[in-house]
Scaffold this active site. Structure first.
Site: not given
Ligand code: UDP
Length: 316
Positions: A14, A39-40, A61, A106, A149, A153, A163, A179
């Protein structure tokens, strides 16, 4: 001589992920880039493919991920990230923020790797506190179109902290503000690719609403420097990284018109639902803890980005 450190970047093909891969290679690390390419774009990493220290895994992922060998760092950047993308891909957005973050955590636990989560200023929603400090909990509409979204997040931040607390994983969380830079997708619907391509083609600039809403734009090289410093710091709580130079969307459009020498005009379009009215990072913490602040001016950053878009549009 000790072996190179190995880093996994999810979402590595991406916009931000590809800049991170490049930076880690320049720093001498072995880089594994993972992306499902929804989207990448392979064009973002084509120039890295011949590097023996670079490996690309075409993988989602949100499914079980296996990476052979040691891993020292995992940067979880996989996610649709522009409003148009997550409107079109709401389920994938929620899955990668939840299931994908779980899988990546994990793996970090299994490999004893340090984990950095790409979070976002969207966790502040349409903010009632200005500028946004990390201790502000936000004003998010969970059931609006941006909810997929924002809430994904927010969940990702929560499971990252779980974790850390429960399994002792070394975690870092960056809240990334707007950005821009080379390798933004031309048609991702974000304001910069939209305005830049419109200005370069002599089309009207599509301002949503009256353009009085504000954003604060950070050049990608500044952002990457902040991320790398955060990764190597001891800071576990979320940290804002962005440029505090706030402006209205109209002023941003005017800066692009000046830079490109375009005579395009503004045309108003309806304001999207839940579009935040103001946004500016408070970066006091990044300054204090990381000794970081942006150094690239808007003019300089826009110039570099404009060169990229001219090439993409075949205007050179
Ligand atoms: N925007 C605009 N014209 C466009 C695209 C976006 O006026 O063609 C506005 C949008 O409504 C928002 C701001 O620009 O107020 C930044 O939008 P972007 O999608 O880049 O990111 P956001 O900060 O909303 O996530």
């Amino acid at each position: 001589m000790s072996a190179s450190k190995r880093v996994l970047v999810t979402g590595g093909a991406g916009f931000l992920g590809s800049h991170l891969c490049e930076r880690f290679l320049a720093d001498g690390l072995d880089v594994i880039c993972m992306d499902n390419l929804i989207t990448g774009d392979l064009a973002n990493i084509e120039h890295l493919m011949g590097d023996p220290k670079f490996t690309f895994h075409h993988q989602d992922v949100t499914h079980f991920i296996h990476v052979p060998g040691q891993l020292d760092y995992i940067l979880h950047f996989a996610s649709p990230a522009s409003p148009i993308d997550y409107l079109e891909l709401p389920i994938q957005t929620m899955k990668v923020g939840s299931l994908g973050t779980h899988k990546a955590l994990g793996l970090a636990r299994e490999k004893n790797a340090r984990f950095l989560l790409a979070s976002t200023s969207e966790v502040y929603g349409d903010p009632l506190i200005h500028p946004q400090r990390e201790d502000y909990w936000g004003n998010v509409n969970p059931v609006g179109p941006r909810g997929c979204y924002d809430e994904a997040k927010r969940f990702a931040e929560a499971i990252t902290m779980a974790y850390h607390r429960y399994h002792g994983v070394a975690t870092r969380i960056v809240r990334i503000f707007n950005t821009y830079g080379p390798r933004m997708r031309l048609n991702d619907g974000r304001v910069l690719p939209a305005f830049m391509s419109q200005a370069l083609r002599g089309e009207d600039l599509t301002v949503f609403g009256d353009g009085s809403q504000t954003r604060s734009f950070c050049y990608v090289d500044d952002l990457v420097e902040g991320l790398v410093r955060l990764l190597h710091s001891d800071e576990v709580d979320p940290t804002n990284i962005g440029n505090p130079h706030e402006m209205t969307i109209r002023q941003f459009g005017e800066a692009i018109l000046r830079l490109t020498g375009s005579t395009s005009k503004f045309v108003e379009k309806p304001l999207p639902v839940d579009d935040p009215k103001i946004r500016q990072p408070d970066i006091a913490k990044a300054r204090r803890v990381l000794g970081w602040e942006p150094v690239v001016s808007l003019e300089e950053g826009l110039q570099r980005t404009c060169d990229y878009f001219r090439d993409k549009l075949g205007l050179r």
